[in-house]
Design an enzyme around this catalytic site. Structure first.
Site, PDB file in Angstrom:
ATOM      1  N   HIS A   1      -6.796   2.095   2.038  1.00 35.26           N
ATOM      2  CA  HIS A   1      -6.632   3.303   2.875  1.00 35.26           C
ATOM      3  C   HIS A   1      -7.040   3.884   3.569  1.00 35.26           C
ATOM      4  CE1 HIS A   1      -2.306   3.194   5.697  1.00 35.26           C
ATOM      5  NE2 HIS A   1      -3.607   4.773   5.957  1.00 35.26           N
TER       6      HIS A   1
ATOM      7  N   CYS B   1       0.696   3.753   3.073  1.00 32.60           N
ATOM      8  CA  CYS B   1       0.630   3.138   5.095  1.00 32.60           C
ATOM      9  C   CYS B   1       2.374   3.194   5.034  1.00 32.60           C
ATOM     10  CB  CYS B   1       1.353   1.552   4.503  1.00 32.60           C
ATOM     11  SG  CYS B   1      -0.848   0.322   4.844  1.00 32.60           S
TER      12      CYS B   1
ATOM     13  N   HIS C   1      -4.471   1.032   7.987  1.00 28.15           N
ATOM     14  CA  HIS C   1      -4.787  -0.269   6.807  1.00 28.15           C
ATOM     15  C   HIS C   1      -6.306  -0.023   6.720  1.00 28.15           C
ATOM     16  CE1 HIS C   1      -4.132  -1.012   2.413  1.00 28.15           C
ATOM     17  NE2 HIS C   1      -4.780  -2.175   2.326  1.00 28.15           N
TER      18      HIS C   1
ATOM     19  N   GLN D   1      -9.197  13.604   0.167  1.00 27.95           N
ATOM     20  CA  GLN D   1      -8.036  14.095  -1.372  1.00 27.95           C
ATOM     21  C   GLN D   1      -8.611  15.264  -0.473  1.00 27.95           C
ATOM     22  OE1 GLN D   1      -8.015  13.065  -5.414  1.00 27.95           O
ATOM     23  NE2 GLN D   1      -9.120  11.416  -4.357  1.00 27.95           N
TER      24      GLN D   1
ATOM     25  N   HIS E   1      -8.297   7.298   3.001  1.00 32.53           N
ATOM     26  CA  HIS E   1      -7.436   9.185   3.166  1.00 32.53           C
ATOM     27  C   HIS E   1      -8.978   9.524   2.418  1.00 32.53           C
ATOM     28  CE1 HIS E   1      -7.543   6.269  -0.891  1.00 32.53           C
ATOM     29  NE2 HIS E   1      -7.413   7.673  -1.766  1.00 32.53           N
TER      30      HIS E   1
ATOM     31  N   ASN F   1     -13.525   9.693  -1.291  1.00 35.00           N
ATOM     32  CA  ASN F   1     -14.400   8.547  -2.549  1.00 35.00           C
ATOM     33  C   ASN F   1     -14.078   7.514  -1.575  1.00 35.00           C
ATOM     34  OD1 ASN F   1     -14.596  10.528  -4.597  1.00 35.00           O
ATOM     35  ND2 ASN F   1     -12.977  10.430  -5.188  1.00 35.00           N
TER      36      ASN F   1
ATOM     37  N   SER G   1      -9.533   3.874  -5.112  1.00 31.56           N
ATOM     38  CA  SER G   1      -8.018   3.276  -5.759  1.00 31.56           C
ATOM     39  C   SER G   1      -7.740   2.420  -4.597  1.00 31.56           C
ATOM     40  CB  SER G   1      -7.632   3.598  -6.844  1.00 31.56           C
ATOM     41  OG  SER G   1      -7.018   4.923  -6.521  1.00 31.56           O
TER      42      SER G   1
ATOM     43  N   CYS H   1       0.567  -1.459   0.020  1.00 31.84           N
ATOM     44  CA  CYS H   1       0.033  -0.012   0.275  1.00 31.84           C
ATOM     45  C   CYS H   1       1.021   1.541  -0.086  1.00 31.84           C
ATOM     46  CB  CYS H   1      -0.950   0.137   1.325  1.00 31.84           C
ATOM     47  SG  CYS H   1      -1.871   1.314   1.727  1.00 31.84           S
TER      48      CYS H   1
HETATM   49  O1  LIG Z   1      -7.784  10.695  -7.020  1.00 27.37           O
HETATM   50  P1  LIG Z   1      -8.346   9.412  -7.483  1.00 27.37           P
HETATM   51  O2  LIG Z   1      -8.595   8.634  -5.697  1.00 27.37           O
HETATM   52  O3  LIG Z   1      -7.022   8.061  -8.041  1.00 27.37           O
HETATM   53  O4  LIG Z   1      -9.531   9.581  -8.632  1.00 27.37           O
HETATM   54  C1  LIG Z   1     -10.526   9.471  -8.197  1.00 27.37           C
HETATM   55  O5  LIG Z   1     -10.817  10.668  -7.861  1.00 27.37           O
HETATM   56  C2  LIG Z   1     -10.952  11.513  -8.657  1.00 27.37           C
HETATM   57  C3  LIG Z   1     -11.357  12.833  -7.568  1.00 27.37           C
HETATM   58  O6  LIG Z   1     -12.635  12.787  -7.611  1.00 27.37           O
HETATM   59  C4  LIG Z   1     -11.382  11.629  -9.568  1.00 27.37           C
HETATM   60  O7  LIG Z   1     -11.588  12.332 -10.983  1.00 27.37           O
HETATM   61  C5  LIG Z   1     -11.253  10.023 -10.379  1.00 27.37           C
HETATM   62  O8  LIG Z   1     -12.508   9.994 -11.077  1.00 27.37           O
HETATM   63  C6  LIG Z   1     -11.736   8.612  -9.054  1.00 27.37           C
HETATM   64  O9  LIG Z   1     -11.516   7.722  -9.743  1.00 27.37           O
END
Ligand SMILES: O=P(O)(O)O[C@H]1O[C@H](CO)[C@@H](O)[C@H](O)[C@H]1O
Ligand SMILES: O=P(O)(O)O[C@H]1O[C@H](CO)[C@@H](O)[C@H](O)[C@H]1O
Lengths: 339, 339
Positions: free
Chosen positions: B164, B54, B113, B168, B166, B153, B161, B51
């Protein structure tokens, strides 16, 4: 071509909605570690006895489908909008609601369970186009109906619950959000310039030839400058027509040809039956002067870089603005190569 | 309670965006024959050597994560926005674009994790809240940054993806679409009434008690009247605060408690680690008078009726308006029962 648009983060303006899309071209190369979609490349039979859309089969409410040969339309058995529901409104401080009435229909594109629009010949697709025209007019003639939304959800990943080729038509009393935005933007431009904004845009694109995928005598298939989805496309009539009922003579076949060309190219792109939602935006049927409208059909496909990797419109996109990595211009090149 | 809202199709107005959502309560009973999502109820280890989030592991660009103990923030290795990208603009007939600069960061919520916010204690979540405050201020102090979007997300179905825990933070020069809408609606109300629209709405909801899930001394968790997603919720501060840096003393812990309560209830609802995108909408950092803003955190979870059946926002929703079947009031009852 402006190369800055291929190299640096920027936002592009959607002239039809008045909103922006964030484009991050340099990001197209990031590795994918997320969810992969299941692909079904299963070959379907032409007739499936358990399919409620196949000819002669019985639907959930007990009705029996006719032995149809081209298209078949019926009222949605689980309609989101109804004509006989109560009218009311709520205006209670900051709580505002109003009842909405309408008619929801399902349209089977072909009796052949195994096909999609991409597998059908233009003259078969033309039967669908002719039915769309008929429905737009019939529904629009109903006093209760001021807008007719024709759309298709194709593929399980687009929430489509039955692979039998079909679309839907939801028609209703008020204008939905997206239509309201396009109504405003088109009207503002038309009032100021006395011509259609989409027609003017189309002329500009035909001159540049940077985002055009295909054209015939009556239609152009292009990726709009402000496209949100990786392989989003739009079919635009060359003549200024406010709604699909204005298509005449060979125009319905030429529209069918445009649909055929783009759906076939989609299927070739990732060698899979390409999922998408498509829809036709056109003039409301509210009896007002809608000369500012220029109808068009859009395809919003979710796939990004293979049959199993889609673009997620999530966190930033839901709270901020739609965001894309691959540019419209790169996507055009990929699709053009497949014609 | 107005029972018409539970029985008949209607649309509800979102006071913060000025848009509508179509509600079709009678439709909640239609059978589901479409795609089911894969659920992973796999138990994850507390540390995963593969990961890249981590502690002490090496990321794709060769950087090594510190041996962090609470939260850890770094600049996104595949940032959609950058500070050093070229500034330019395109104003060519109907093609309009402008460069956009910004800073994108990743924030790890915990070194563990195996956890999600739902598994963390309020005092652990408070560490995340304190870091959000710090980031909002630091990024906002940058002249290049006029808006800071904090979001998460969660779950593969939301495009996440890496499991873990997290989130943004994308911060940028201009206001994204959704923020622009909320800026306008809040400003209009504030100018006219000299008080916050969200605060006024909150008072109305607290009186009605029909859509409230939870409250403590400083925060309320509710389903807004105009919620789009089946189990969409919102955390609203009781005091009129324009941004998260205004939370003081025990308020950060009370906010963490609200996050804990709703994420735990979500996980219980379908007995799964509940996917969602969450985000905080708050005042821009553009140095202007933003008294009209009242910050709030929203959760947009996609699941509809089980861990594997989600609501698809597709055809009609993309071309028309968002649409929901189960009403906000029914969803509140289900969530309240899980506290
Ligand atoms: O940044 P990540 O986690 O790779 O990507 C994810 O979040 C982003 C922000 O919402 C989006 O634009 C991507 O389509 C989504 O897969
Ligand atoms: O009507 P269907 O195909 O059952 O349902 C599908 O299309 C509808 C209209 O876009 C959406 O509201 C549903 O979420 C989706 O699953």
């Amino acid at each position: 071509m402006n190369t800055d648009l291929q190299d640096y983060s920027h936002k592009r303006f959607n002239i039809l909605t008045g909103e922006w899309v964030l484009v991050s071209p340099h990001r197209a190369k990031r590795p994918w570690q997320g969810q992969n979609e299941a692909v079904s490349n299963e070959v379907r039979p032409s007739y499936d006895e358990s399919c409620y859309l196949c000819a002669s089969n019985t639907r959930i409410n007990g009705e029996v489908n006719p032995k149809y040969e081209n298209v078949f339309v019926f009222t949605n058995d689980f309609a989101a909008l109804q004509t006989d529901s109560k009218t009311f409104s709520v205006d209670d401080g900051l709580l505002k609601a109003q009842s909405e009435q309408g008619i929801c229909k399902v349209i089977c594109f072909s009796p052949d369970h195994s096909k999609s629009l991409a597998d059908m010949a233009p003259n078969e697709i033309e039967q669908v186009v002719l039915e769309w025209q008929k429905q737009y007019q019939e529904l629009g003639d109903n006093d209760l109906i001021n807008y007719v939304q024709i759309f298709e959800n194709k593929g399980a990943v687009m929430g489509c619950s039955n692979p039998h080729p079909h679309g839907q038509i939801w028609s209703q009393t008020t204008l939905p959000n997206e239509v309201e935005k396009k109504d405003t933007q088109q009207r503002n431009y038309y009032n100021e310039h006395k011509k259609s904004i989409l027609g003017t845009y189309l002329a500009q694109e035909l001159e540049k030839q940077e985002r055009i995928i295909f054209e015939n005598d009556a239609f152009v298939v292009l990726i709009p400058f402000w496209a949100v989805w990786p392989f989003e496309t739009m079919i635009v009539p060359k003549k200024h027509q406010t709604n699909i009922s204005e298509m005449k003579d060979e125009e319905t076949l030429l529209f069918a040809e445009a649909i055929s060309v783009i759906t076939k190219a989609y299927d070739k792109l990732f060698n899979t039956s390409f999922p998408y939602s498509s829809g036709i935006h056109q003039a409301p049927t509210n009896g007002e002067d809608n000369s500012h409208w220029h109808w068009h059909m859009s395809f919003y496909p979710p796939l990004l870089r293979s049959a199993t990797v889609k673009k997620f419109m999530v966190g930033y996109e839901m709270f901020g603005s739609p965001q894309r990595d691959i540019t419209a211009e790169s996507a055009v090149k990929m699709l053009r190569n497949l014609l």
